[in-house]
Design an enzyme around this catalytic site. Structure first.
Site, PDB file in Angstrom:
ATOM      1  N   HIS A   1       0.835  -1.213   0.000  1.00 32.64           N
ATOM      2  CA  HIS A   1       0.000   0.000   0.000  1.00 32.64           C
ATOM      3  C   HIS A   1       0.874   1.269   0.000  1.00 32.64           C
ATOM      4  O   HIS A   1       0.743   2.121  -0.878  1.00 32.64           O
ATOM      5  CB  HIS A   1      -0.922  -0.020   1.228  1.00 32.64           C
ATOM      6  N   GLU A   2       1.768   1.353   0.956  1.00 33.17           N
ATOM      7  CA  GLU A   2       2.613   2.558   1.053  1.00 33.17           C
ATOM      8  C   GLU A   2       3.587   2.630  -0.124  1.00 33.17           C
ATOM      9  O   GLU A   2       3.927   3.718  -0.590  1.00 33.17           O
ATOM     10  CB  GLU A   2       3.378   2.586   2.386  1.00 33.17           C
TER      11      GLU A   2
ATOM     12  N   GLU B   1      -5.228   7.155  -3.190  1.00 31.07           N
ATOM     13  CA  GLU B   1      -5.730   5.876  -2.684  1.00 31.07           C
ATOM     14  C   GLU B   1      -6.002   4.903  -3.834  1.00 31.07           C
ATOM     15  O   GLU B   1      -5.891   3.698  -3.659  1.00 31.07           O
ATOM     16  CB  GLU B   1      -7.001   6.083  -1.858  1.00 31.07           C
TER      17      GLU B   1
ATOM     18  N   HIS C   1       1.768   4.369  -2.883  1.00 40.06           N
ATOM     19  CA  HIS C   1       1.811   5.833  -2.701  1.00 40.06           C
ATOM     20  C   HIS C   1       3.181   6.380  -3.126  1.00 40.06           C
ATOM     21  O   HIS C   1       3.280   7.413  -3.779  1.00 40.06           O
ATOM     22  CB  HIS C   1       1.592   6.193  -1.222  1.00 40.06           C
TER      23      HIS C   1
HETATM   24 ZN   LIG Z   1      -3.212   5.165   1.766  1.00 37.49          ZN
END
Ligand SMILES: [Zn+2]
Length: 502
Positions: free
Chosen positions: A268-269, A298, A272
């Site tokens: 997830h990170e 997101e 980003h």
């Molecule tokens: Zn996030």
């Protein structure tokens, strides 16, 4: 170059240096600073913030921004994106005096402290007074928002939504969530009635710190995060932040009894981080790098975490390496069993632990309550009961305490209008993945471990214009279509019909 544009660029550059310093100190506070050093670092941030505020409120600077905004048709694409961004900042801050923003930050600080205690004591009454004040400062934000030329909002809550997802309104969200709600509750009901048994016993077998570190390093490398431009640290929670264009930091945390938590935090990170690292350098040169909205961000992080990271192809790719790293956990677990375990659907009380299917329902509940507060006169004291009723209705679960219910998220100690961005992100990525699959052979790329091949497609299509377009323009530019929840629902129904043999 135009003198005014030159002045705007020089001023923005000075402000950006302050913001860079603030980000570094914040990162230090969250990852390294010992308890006794926190106060002074906090003071440092407040002082630099004041300086940044002075810089961007310079009279000549604002005059130049306003003049250039009126002439925006004559500017090129990047100049225009910069001026439009500064104009928006001007509209948000125009009626915000020092006194008002100081008062707001004191209320938020107190609300955060009250929320922490209330959550620990499982007692909403310890937070309700502060929550009322936070709602009032958000009402004040609505009243104080200066309207731009030709700009209008249909309701107050639209102004709060606009702070986080430009141009997305209650009308849009009602349409999206209505479409989603019906199909999602039907899907969830079918999953509940499915006879399929998914094995999850092995997920809680303990993993050591060293093993989790190895898995984190392996995934960071696999994702193609340039080690010269990104750094990974371990701390108490997972987040990522861009320091500047060649310096992105991401963090993860290790739960000893849930080795997959670290794995999905990194994905997830890492998503980003890739978004920041692979955005055009010009976005940084023109100081519009933070125009991308939370929903856009997101969409990318959830693409890497869920669509990619929880796919069968990806689990097949990483399974042999995970078997080597975690022999005590995966010794008698097949690749298919691991795939099913990371896609197990369990309606639960806690948003951050929710699976792909139930997650959007957690968001829907928060959206309906926020809309209730700002548009339908819902009162603070009615919130806990309303929260519990909605959890029963949509997810079939009831909080055992207020900590698991109304008090679970930190967000309402400062902001409203933030939550919907999480769901909108899912709608975006389901839409652009359709095009991705037509243009590149995602299956073979993953099979060959070529995640960089996927990153390149993301860079050329998803990242390229994110800082220059509004979310609606951006998704139309990528897909040629208007924002819809249909693709996301198709994705969920397709995938989970297979997992649960529906
Ligand atoms: Zn996030």
């Amino acid at each position: 170059m135009d003198d005014r544009l030159n002045n705007v660029l020089n001023t923005v550059k000075k402000e950006d240096q302050c913001l860079h310093a603030m980000r570094l100190i914040e990162f230090d506070m969250q990852t390294s600073c010992p308890e006794m050093g926190m106060n002074k670092e906090g003071e440092l941030i407040a002082e630099i913030e004041k300086q940044a505020f002075r810089i961007r409120n310079d009279e000549k600077f604002i005059e130049d921004v306003l003049e250039l905004y009126r002439e925006k048709e004559t500017l090129d694409e990047y100049e225009r994106a910069l001026i439009e961004k500064r104009y928006r900042t001007y509209l948000t801050e125009k009626n915000m005096s020092d006194e008002i923003s100081h008062r707001h930050s004191l209320i938020e600080k107190q609300a955060y402290a009250d929320w922490s205690i209330a959550k620990e004591k499982k007692d909403f009454s310890l937070f309700s007074e502060s929550l009322g004040k936070v709602i009032n400062i958000n009402r004040e934000r609505i009243d104080l928002r200066e309207l731009g030329e030709g700009e209008s909002f249909a309701c107050g809550y639209d102004i709060l939504l606009d702070r986080f997802e430009r141009g997305i309104t209650v009308k849009d969200l009602d349409r999206l969530f209505d479409g989603m709600k019906e199909r999602l509750t039907v899907l969830l009901e079918k999953i509940r009635n499915s006879k399929k048994k998914i094995r999850t016993d092995f997920l809680s077998i303990p993993a050591t710190f060293e093993q989790q570190q190895k898995a984190a390093d392996f995934l960071k490398e696999l994702m193609g995060l340039d080690p010269k431009r990104s750094a990974l640290r371990v701390c108490s929670h997972a987040f990522s932040d861009r320091m500047e264009r060649d310096d992105v930091r991401l963090t993860t945390y290790f739960l000893p009894d849930l080795f997959t938590s670290n794995i999905y935090s990194i994905l997830h990170e890492g998503g980003h981080s890739l978004f920041e690292l692979l955005s055009p350098y010009e976005d940084s040169d023109w100081f519009i790098y933070d125009n991308k909205t939370l929903g856009m961000h997101e969409s990318v992080s959830r693409f890497y975490e869920n669509v990619l990271g929880r796919s069968k192809d990806f689990i097949r790719l990483v399974y042999p390496e995970f078997q080597k790293i975690f022999p005590q956990i995966l010794r008698d677990v097949s690749c298919d069993e691991l795939y099913e375990a990371v896609n197990c659907v369990t309606p639960s009380l806690i948003r951050t632990e929710a699976d792909e299917v139930t997650y959007p329902l957690h968001i829907l509940i928060r959206y309906e309550l926020e809309k209730g507060i700002f548009e339908e006169g819902l009162k603070v004291e009615e919130l806990p009961e309303r929260w519990n009723r909605k959890y029963g209705e949509y997810l079939g679960v009831t909080p055992g305490s207020e900590s698991e219910g109304i008090l679970q998220d930190v967000h309402w100690s400062s902001d409203f209008g933030y939550f919907p961005t999480y769901a909108v992100g899912n709608f975006y990525n389901a839409m652009y993945i359709g095009r991705m699959k037509k243009e590149i052979d995602v299956h073979s790329l993953i099979k060959n471990g070529d995640i960089r091949g996927i990153n390149r497609w993301m860079q050329d299509n998803v990242f390229l214009k994110a800082d220059r377009l509004t979310p609606k323009e951006w998704i139309r530019d990528i897909t040629g279509r208007e924002l819809t929840c249909d693709d996301y629902m198709d994705y969920l129904e397709g995938k989970y019909s297979e997992v649960y043999e529906l």
